[in-house]
Design a protein around this motif. Structure first.
Motif, PDB file in Angstrom:
ATOM      1  N   GLY A 163       0.802  -1.091  -0.147  1.00 51.08           N
ATOM      2  CA  GLY A 163      -0.115  -0.101   0.076  1.00 51.08           C
ATOM      3  C   GLY A 163       0.798   1.207  -0.101  1.00 51.08           C
ATOM      4  O   GLY A 163       0.583   2.219   0.458  1.00 51.08           O
ATOM      5  N   VAL A 164       2.137   1.105  -0.662  1.00 51.25           N
ATOM      6  CA  VAL A 164       2.762   2.262  -0.927  1.00 51.25           C
ATOM      7  C   VAL A 164       3.087   2.916  -2.109  1.00 51.25           C
ATOM      8  O   VAL A 164       3.575   2.178  -2.837  1.00 51.25           O
ATOM      9  N   PRO A 165       2.398   3.762  -2.412  1.00 51.10           N
ATOM     10  CA  PRO A 165       2.315   4.463  -3.955  1.00 51.10           C
ATOM     11  C   PRO A 165       3.740   4.935  -4.081  1.00 51.10           C
ATOM     12  O   PRO A 165       4.260   5.484  -3.221  1.00 51.10           O
ATOM     13  N   LEU A 166       3.994   4.807  -5.293  1.00 50.03           N
ATOM     14  CA  LEU A 166       5.400   5.189  -5.764  1.00 50.03           C
ATOM     15  C   LEU A 166       5.152   6.730  -6.514  1.00 50.03           C
ATOM     16  O   LEU A 166       6.169   7.599  -6.713  1.00 50.03           O
ATOM     17  N   ARG A 167       4.097   7.257  -6.894  1.00 48.51           N
ATOM     18  CA  ARG A 167       3.691   8.421  -7.611  1.00 48.51           C
ATOM     19  C   ARG A 167       4.026   9.227  -6.807  1.00 48.51           C
ATOM     20  O   ARG A 167       3.625   9.415  -5.699  1.00 48.51           O
ATOM     21  N   GLY A 168       4.931  10.267  -7.229  1.00 45.59           N
ATOM     22  CA  GLY A 168       5.344  11.696  -6.330  1.00 45.59           C
ATOM     23  C   GLY A 168       6.265  11.371  -5.462  1.00 45.59           C
ATOM     24  O   GLY A 168       6.606  12.394  -4.838  1.00 45.59           O
ATOM     25  N   LYS A 169       6.931  10.084  -5.438  1.00 49.27           N
ATOM     26  CA  LYS A 169       7.893  10.035  -4.316  1.00 49.27           C
ATOM     27  C   LYS A 169       9.330  10.048  -4.773  1.00 49.27           C
ATOM     28  O   LYS A 169       9.459   9.864  -5.986  1.00 49.27           O
ATOM     29  N   ARG A 170      10.265  10.212  -3.827  1.00 53.47           N
ATOM     30  CA  ARG A 170      11.677  10.352  -4.319  1.00 53.47           C
ATOM     31  C   ARG A 170      12.099   8.927  -4.080  1.00 53.47           C
ATOM     32  O   ARG A 170      12.074   8.237  -2.970  1.00 53.47           O
ATOM     33  N   VAL A 171      12.413   8.192  -5.053  1.00 55.86           N
ATOM     34  CA  VAL A 171      12.811   6.741  -4.983  1.00 55.86           C
ATOM     35  C   VAL A 171      14.269   6.494  -5.324  1.00 55.86           C
ATOM     36  O   VAL A 171      14.989   7.128  -6.225  1.00 55.86           O
ATOM     37  N   LEU A 172      14.979   5.631  -4.323  1.00 50.43           N
ATOM     38  CA  LEU A 172      16.517   5.170  -4.676  1.00 50.43           C
ATOM     39  C   LEU A 172      16.633   3.733  -4.845  1.00 50.43           C
ATOM     40  O   LEU A 172      16.249   3.092  -4.178  1.00 50.43           O
ATOM     41  N   VAL A 173      17.171   3.721  -5.797  1.00 48.65           N
ATOM     42  CA  VAL A 173      17.476   2.061  -6.092  1.00 48.65           C
ATOM     43  C   VAL A 173      19.154   1.873  -5.825  1.00 48.65           C
ATOM     44  O   VAL A 173      19.921   2.673  -6.549  1.00 48.65           O
ATOM     45  N   LEU A 174      19.599   1.041  -5.097  1.00 50.98           N
ATOM     46  CA  LEU A 174      21.016   0.719  -4.813  1.00 50.98           C
ATOM     47  C   LEU A 174      21.211  -0.416  -5.601  1.00 50.98           C
ATOM     48  O   LEU A 174      20.440  -1.537  -5.583  1.00 50.98           O
ATOM     49  N   GLY A 175      22.383  -0.644  -6.278  1.00 47.13           N
ATOM     50  CA  GLY A 175      22.647  -1.635  -7.234  1.00 47.13           C
ATOM     51  C   GLY A 175      22.390  -1.346  -8.945  1.00 47.13           C
ATOM     52  O   GLY A 175      21.448  -0.656  -9.042  1.00 47.13           O
ATOM     53  N   ALA A 176      23.256  -2.012  -9.457  1.00 44.65           N
ATOM     54  CA  ALA A 176      22.942  -1.467 -10.940  1.00 44.65           C
ATOM     55  C   ALA A 176      23.451  -2.953 -11.587  1.00 44.65           C
ATOM     56  O   ALA A 176      23.943  -3.001 -12.765  1.00 44.65           O
ATOM     57  N   GLY A 177      22.805  -3.905 -11.020  1.00 40.81           N
ATOM     58  CA  GLY A 177      22.938  -5.373 -11.955  1.00 40.81           C
ATOM     59  C   GLY A 177      21.634  -5.409 -12.519  1.00 40.81           C
ATOM     60  O   GLY A 177      20.787  -4.556 -12.672  1.00 40.81           O
ATOM     61  N   GLY A 178      21.188  -6.841 -12.908  1.00 42.73           N
ATOM     62  CA  GLY A 178      20.009  -7.185 -13.645  1.00 42.73           C
ATOM     63  C   GLY A 178      18.770  -6.920 -12.929  1.00 42.73           C
ATOM     64  O   GLY A 178      17.727  -6.420 -13.503  1.00 42.73           O
ATOM     65  N   ALA A 179      18.902  -6.877 -11.550  1.00 43.19           N
ATOM     66  CA  ALA A 179      17.428  -6.791 -10.884  1.00 43.19           C
ATOM     67  C   ALA A 179      17.274  -5.464 -10.661  1.00 43.19           C
ATOM     68  O   ALA A 179      16.140  -5.037 -10.847  1.00 43.19           O
ATOM     69  N   ALA A 180      18.365  -4.523 -10.478  1.00 39.21           N
ATOM     70  CA  ALA A 180      18.158  -3.074 -10.325  1.00 39.21           C
ATOM     71  C   ALA A 180      17.479  -2.502 -11.609  1.00 39.21           C
ATOM     72  O   ALA A 180      16.706  -1.973 -11.905  1.00 39.21           O
ATOM     73  N   ILE A 197      13.837  -3.330 -12.425  1.00 34.10           N
ATOM     74  CA  ILE A 197      12.772  -2.554 -11.923  1.00 34.10           C
ATOM     75  C   ILE A 197      12.599  -0.966 -12.238  1.00 34.10           C
ATOM     76  O   ILE A 197      11.498  -0.455 -11.886  1.00 34.10           O
ATOM     77  N   LEU A 198      13.310  -0.553 -13.086  1.00 34.45           N
ATOM     78  CA  LEU A 198      13.641   1.017 -13.227  1.00 34.45           C
ATOM     79  C   LEU A 198      12.325   1.444 -14.097  1.00 34.45           C
ATOM     80  O   LEU A 198      11.631   2.328 -13.767  1.00 34.45           O
ATOM     81  N   ALA A 199      12.204   0.536 -15.393  1.00 29.17           N
ATOM     82  CA  ALA A 199      11.152   1.181 -16.105  1.00 29.17           C
ATOM     83  C   ALA A 199       9.687   1.004 -15.254  1.00 29.17           C
ATOM     84  O   ALA A 199       8.892   1.873 -15.621  1.00 29.17           O
ATOM     85  N   PRO A 200       9.345  -0.090 -14.721  1.00 27.65           N
ATOM     86  CA  PRO A 200       7.944  -0.152 -14.407  1.00 27.65           C
ATOM     87  C   PRO A 200       7.842   0.906 -13.036  1.00 27.65           C
ATOM     88  O   PRO A 200       6.935   1.461 -12.893  1.00 27.65           O
ATOM     89  N   ILE A 201       9.231   1.224 -12.415  1.00 25.16           N
ATOM     90  CA  ILE A 201       9.094   2.298 -11.323  1.00 25.16           C
ATOM     91  C   ILE A 201       8.620   3.731 -12.014  1.00 25.16           C
ATOM     92  O   ILE A 201       7.885   4.385 -11.706  1.00 25.16           O
ATOM     93  N   LEU A 202       9.454   3.919 -13.183  1.00 23.82           N
ATOM     94  CA  LEU A 202       9.267   5.133 -13.804  1.00 23.82           C
ATOM     95  C   LEU A 202       7.800   5.496 -14.233  1.00 23.82           C
ATOM     96  O   LEU A 202       7.347   6.219 -14.458  1.00 23.82           O
ATOM     97  N   ALA A 203       7.024   4.336 -14.812  1.00 25.68           N
ATOM     98  CA  ALA A 203       5.685   4.030 -15.138  1.00 25.68           C
ATOM     99  C   ALA A 203       4.969   4.771 -14.054  1.00 25.68           C
ATOM    100  O   ALA A 203       3.683   5.251 -14.265  1.00 25.68           O
ATOM    101  N   GLU A 204       5.350   4.686 -12.771  1.00 20.37           N
ATOM    102  CA  GLU A 204       4.374   4.914 -11.610  1.00 20.37           C
ATOM    103  C   GLU A 204       4.443   6.599 -11.429  1.00 20.37           C
ATOM    104  O   GLU A 204       3.908   6.954 -10.685  1.00 20.37           O
ATOM    105  N   GLU A 205       5.386   7.129 -12.196  1.00 23.47           N
ATOM    106  CA  GLU A 205       5.695   8.763 -12.150  1.00 23.47           C
ATOM    107  C   GLU A 205       5.967   9.089 -10.772  1.00 23.47           C
ATOM    108  O   GLU A 205       5.405   9.921 -10.107  1.00 23.47           O
ATOM    109  N   PRO A 206       7.361   8.629 -10.509  1.00 20.03           N
ATOM    110  CA  PRO A 206       7.826   9.040  -9.081  1.00 20.03           C
ATOM    111  C   PRO A 206       8.348  10.413  -9.375  1.00 20.03           C
ATOM    112  O   PRO A 206       8.690  10.943 -10.478  1.00 20.03           O
TER     113      PRO A 206
END
Ligand SMILES: NC(=O)c1ccc[n+]([C@@H]2O[C@H](COP(=O)([O-])OP(=O)(O)OC[C@H]3O[C@@H](n4cnc5c(N)ncnc54)[C@H](OP(=O)(O)O)[C@@H]3O)[C@@H](O)[C@H]2O)c1
Length: 269
Positions: A114-131, A134-143
């Motif tokens: 129940g945590v919306p990502l819209r309008g939030k400041r989001v930090l992803v730690l790591g730059a492998g395949g898993a990171a 998740i980036l494009a689906p997070i962007l689609a939530e409009e952080p």
């Protein structure tokens, strides 16, 4: 009976056979889902053989998620932006590659927690395949802001540049985050598997912040313990993401969406 499997090395620990057995029972479908240990140099031949034997689909886990890209007849937009495939769907002449990790992550955070990502400041730690996944689906939530940070400094720059067409991703390094605060901090590193924590500056968590670790079990503990000690308001491991990405794959294969809550509750028990 339609046959599916998770392919990886190692794969014996995988929870996917149990998850898919529960989904199948829930929606009344008869199918077989197994775990197959496949070495990297066997993957191409195995996929051809299993296609010939009539298998319907696969999940891929380490170390195959990137290598399988070149073995697919077609790729979803999600697999292309992630640069990785975790789900194969049977085509007449080969395999369609998709990636359900990012959608699974977003469903777990937005719907289950129940945590919306819209309008939030989001930090992803790591730059492998898993990171990356998740980036494009997070962007689609409009952080409000999406930052990717890594120990190795050139990887975030490269990822942000390659996904520029999808939106703004700010590349950083872990130690340059000093003084910043985020509403959602996601550990997408593998450090926890060695009982380690990425080196991070203190006070990263804004009031009310969620700390989310893509790992689960003991591998999630170093980051989640640190986050709690640093004042994160909520913490979650990635078990919900695991179940949700499986539900996305099941839906691609069977055209039916299973209920994830009872399966997640069983795994937690
Ligand atoms: N819940 C789920 O469904 C799910 C799905 C996918 C993945 N995962 C988990 O997500 C994690 C990452 O997977 P991946 O495929 O992206 O792995 P990967 O491609 O091997 O990438 C590992 C990342 O972790 C960083 N890292 C490793 N040790 C570190 C340390 N001691 N300090 C700082 N950074 C460190 C690496 O940084 P450098 O670039 O500097 O080396 C790299 O960015 C894994 O543990 C995996 O189990 C969970």
């Amino acid at each position: 009976m339609d046959r599916y499997a998770v392919l990886g090395q190692p794969v014996a620990h995988s929870k996917s056979p149990l998850i898919h057995a529960r989904f199948a029972a829930q929606v009344g479908e008869k199918l077989l889902y197994e775990a197959y240990e496949i070495a990297p140099d066997e993957l191409s031949g195995a996929l051809k053989r299993l296609h010939g034997d009539g298998w319907q689909g696969f999940n891929l886990t380490l170390p195959h998620k990137t290598a399988v890209l070149a073995l697919c007849e077609s790729l979803s937009a999600g697999a292309e932006s992630a640069g990785a495939v975790n789900t194969l769907v049977r085509l007449d002449d080969g395999w369609h590659g998709d990636n359900t990790d990012g959608a699974g992550f977003v469903r777990d955070v937005v719907i289950n927690l129940g945590v919306p990502l819209r309008g939030k400041r989001v930090l992803v730690l790591g730059a492998g395949g898993a990171a990356r996944g998740i980036l494009a689906p997070i962007l689609a939530e409009e952080p409000a802001e999406l930052v990717i940070s890594n120990r190795n400094p050139w990887k975030p720059e490269e990822i942000a540049a390659s996904l520029k067409r999808l939106g703004n991703i700010v590349p950083r390094t872990n130690l340059s985050l000093k003084g910043d605060q985020y509403d959602v901090v996601i550990n997408a590193t593998s450090a926890g598997h060695r009982g380690e924590l990425p080196r991070l500056p203190p006070q990263l968590f804004a009031p009310g912040a969620l700390a989310y670790d893509l790992n689960y079990g003991p591998a999630a503990q170093p980051f989640l313990n640190w986050a709690q000690a640093q004042g994160a308001s909520r913490i979650s491991d990635g078990l919900g993401m695991l179940v949700e990405q499986a539900a996305e794959a099941f839906t691609l294969w069977r055209g039916l969406r299973p209920e994830t809550a009872p399966v997640l509750a069983e795994l937690r028990r």
